[in-house]
Write a protein that holds these residues in place. Structure first.
Motif, PDB file in Angstrom:
ATOM      1  N   ARG A   1       0.836  -1.211   0.000  1.00  0.00           N
ATOM      2  CA  ARG A   1       0.000   0.000   0.000  1.00  0.00           C
ATOM      3  C   ARG A   1       0.872   1.263   0.000  1.00  0.00           C
ATOM      4  NH1 ARG A   1      -5.273  -1.519   0.725  1.00  0.00           N
ATOM      5  NH2 ARG A   1      -5.651  -3.366   1.986  1.00  0.00           N
ATOM      6  N   LEU A   2       1.939   1.237   0.772  1.00  0.00           N
ATOM      7  CA  LEU A   2       2.839   2.395   0.828  1.00  0.00           C
ATOM      8  C   LEU A   2       3.620   2.589  -0.468  1.00  0.00           C
ATOM      9  CD1 LEU A   2       4.253   1.966   4.448  1.00  0.00           C
ATOM     10  CD2 LEU A   2       2.666   3.735   3.660  1.00  0.00           C
ATOM     11  N   LEU A   3       4.006   1.489  -1.094  1.00  0.00           N
ATOM     12  CA  LEU A   3       4.829   1.561  -2.307  1.00  0.00           C
ATOM     13  C   LEU A   3       4.032   1.780  -3.592  1.00  0.00           C
ATOM     14  CD1 LEU A   3       7.596  -1.194  -2.076  1.00  0.00           C
ATOM     15  CD2 LEU A   3       7.876   1.269  -2.062  1.00  0.00           C
ATOM     16  N   THR A   4       2.739   1.511  -3.557  1.00  0.00           N
ATOM     17  CA  THR A   4       1.940   1.560  -4.784  1.00  0.00           C
ATOM     18  C   THR A   4       2.161   2.828  -5.599  1.00  0.00           C
ATOM     19  OG1 THR A   4       0.281   0.015  -3.961  1.00  0.00           O
ATOM     20  CG2 THR A   4      -0.422   1.495  -5.713  1.00  0.00           C
TER      21      THR A   4
ATOM     22  N   ASP B   1      -6.580   0.472  -5.678  1.00  0.00           N
ATOM     23  CA  ASP B   1      -5.355   1.283  -5.588  1.00  0.00           C
ATOM     24  C   ASP B   1      -4.369   0.922  -6.696  1.00  0.00           C
ATOM     25  OD1 ASP B   1      -6.428   2.471  -3.324  1.00  0.00           O
ATOM     26  OD2 ASP B   1      -5.167   1.340  -1.916  1.00  0.00           O
ATOM     27  N   LEU B   2      -4.197  -0.379  -6.935  1.00  0.00           N
ATOM     28  CA  LEU B   2      -3.285  -0.824  -7.988  1.00  0.00           C
ATOM     29  C   LEU B   2      -3.806  -0.418  -9.369  1.00  0.00           C
ATOM     30  CD1 LEU B   2      -2.356  -4.362  -6.612  1.00  0.00           C
ATOM     31  CD2 LEU B   2      -0.939  -2.312  -6.561  1.00  0.00           C
ATOM     32  N   ASP B   3      -5.132  -0.525  -9.565  1.00  0.00           N
ATOM     33  CA  ASP B   3      -5.740  -0.109 -10.840  1.00  0.00           C
ATOM     34  C   ASP B   3      -5.565   1.385 -11.069  1.00  0.00           C
ATOM     35  OD1 ASP B   3      -6.523  -2.698 -11.374  1.00  0.00           O
ATOM     36  OD2 ASP B   3      -8.623  -2.386 -10.805  1.00  0.00           O
ATOM     37  N   THR B   4      -5.729   2.176 -10.011  1.00  0.00           N
ATOM     38  CA  THR B   4      -5.559   3.625 -10.116  1.00  0.00           C
ATOM     39  C   THR B   4      -4.126   3.960 -10.510  1.00  0.00           C
ATOM     40  OG1 THR B   4      -7.295   4.023  -8.486  1.00  0.00           O
ATOM     41  CG2 THR B   4      -5.706   5.804  -8.837  1.00  0.00           C
ATOM     42  N   ARG B   5      -3.161   3.287  -9.911  1.00  0.00           N
ATOM     43  CA  ARG B   5      -1.759   3.524 -10.255  1.00  0.00           C
ATOM     44  C   ARG B   5      -1.491   3.119 -11.706  1.00  0.00           C
ATOM     45  NH1 ARG B   5       2.517   6.519 -10.498  1.00  0.00           N
ATOM     46  NH2 ARG B   5       4.445   5.362 -10.582  1.00  0.00           N
ATOM     47  N   ALA B   6      -2.032   1.984 -12.138  1.00  0.00           N
ATOM     48  CA  ALA B   6      -1.838   1.542 -13.517  1.00  0.00           C
ATOM     49  C   ALA B   6      -2.444   2.545 -14.494  1.00  0.00           C
ATOM     50  CB  ALA B   6      -2.448   0.153 -13.720  1.00  0.00           C
ATOM     51  N   SER B   7      -3.598   3.082 -14.151  1.00  0.00           N
ATOM     52  CA  SER B   7      -4.232   4.089 -15.003  1.00  0.00           C
ATOM     53  C   SER B   7      -3.391   5.355 -15.081  1.00  0.00           C
ATOM     54  CB  SER B   7      -5.626   4.440 -14.475  1.00  0.00           C
ATOM     55  OG  SER B   7      -6.481   3.338 -14.588  1.00  0.00           O
ATOM     56  N   ALA B   8      -2.844   5.757 -13.956  1.00  0.00           N
ATOM     57  CA  ALA B   8      -1.989   6.945 -13.928  1.00  0.00           C
ATOM     58  C   ALA B   8      -0.754   6.742 -14.789  1.00  0.00           C
ATOM     59  CB  ALA B   8      -1.595   7.297 -12.502  1.00  0.00           C
ATOM     60  N   LEU B   9      -0.190   5.543 -14.740  1.00  0.00           N
ATOM     61  CA  LEU B   9       1.002   5.240 -15.524  1.00  0.00           C
ATOM     62  C   LEU B   9       0.703   5.144 -17.018  1.00  0.00           C
ATOM     63  CD1 LEU B   9       2.771   2.572 -13.325  1.00  0.00           C
ATOM     64  CD2 LEU B   9       3.620   4.850 -13.862  1.00  0.00           C
ATOM     65  N   SER B  10      -0.469   4.675 -17.352  1.00  0.00           N
ATOM     66  CA  SER B  10      -0.787   4.464 -18.774  1.00  0.00           C
ATOM     67  C   SER B  10      -0.798   5.774 -19.535  1.00  0.00           C
ATOM     68  CB  SER B  10      -2.110   3.729 -18.940  1.00  0.00           C
ATOM     69  OG  SER B  10      -3.182   4.529 -18.472  1.00  0.00           O
ATOM     70  N   GLY B  11      -1.028   6.880 -18.847  1.00  0.00           N
ATOM     71  CA  GLY B  11      -0.997   8.173 -19.501  1.00  0.00           C
ATOM     72  C   GLY B  11       0.401   8.733 -19.652  1.00  0.00           C
TER      73      GLY B  11
END
Length: 124
Positions: free
Chosen positions: A74-77, A107-117
């Motif tokens: 959770r902290l590293l996500t 949380d992991l999906d949100t990070r993946a979405s942020a990275l995809s941009g």
């Protein structure tokens, strides 16, 4: 080497190796448990994925370690890249662990979405 001299990444690699070979040693897990708990905050996403997949393959149910690993994820996500996200997600969802709850998945999906941009698909 003494157990306390092994780096957290080294311990993750040991557990991953033992897990892949399905070599379960309760004594080894007992001896490594304090060092695993102490080293969790120092692990990278890759290290956490190795550790969790190893524990899953060994069917370890050490709640302190598993809960600590989830807290660390959770902290590293926010810092994880695509490959680390995928590896951590797969390890959390290991059939023997089932640690991927709805909030962590989101949380992991949100990070993946942020990275995809920010990252071209061909670099995956």
């Amino acid at each position: 080497k003494k157990v306390d001299e092994i780096s957290p990444q080294g311990i993750a690699l040991i557990l991953s190796s033992f897990g892949k070979l399905r070599i379960r040693s309760n004594l080894m897990l007992h001896l490594l448990a304090p060092e695993i708990q102490k080293g969790l905050p120092l692990l990278t996403g890759q290290g956490l994925a190795l550790l969790l997949s190893g524990l899953g393959n060994l069917e370890s149910k050490n709640e302190k370690i598993l809960q600590g690993a989830v807290r660390t994820v959770r902290l590293l996500t926010p810092e994880l890249g695509f490959r680390e996200l995928a590896a951590v997600r797969q390890a959390l969802d290991h059939p023997a662990l089932q640690l991927l709850d709805d909030q962590l998945r989101a949380d992991l999906d949100t990070r993946a979405s942020a990275l995809s941009g920010t990252m071209p698909v061909e670099s995956l």
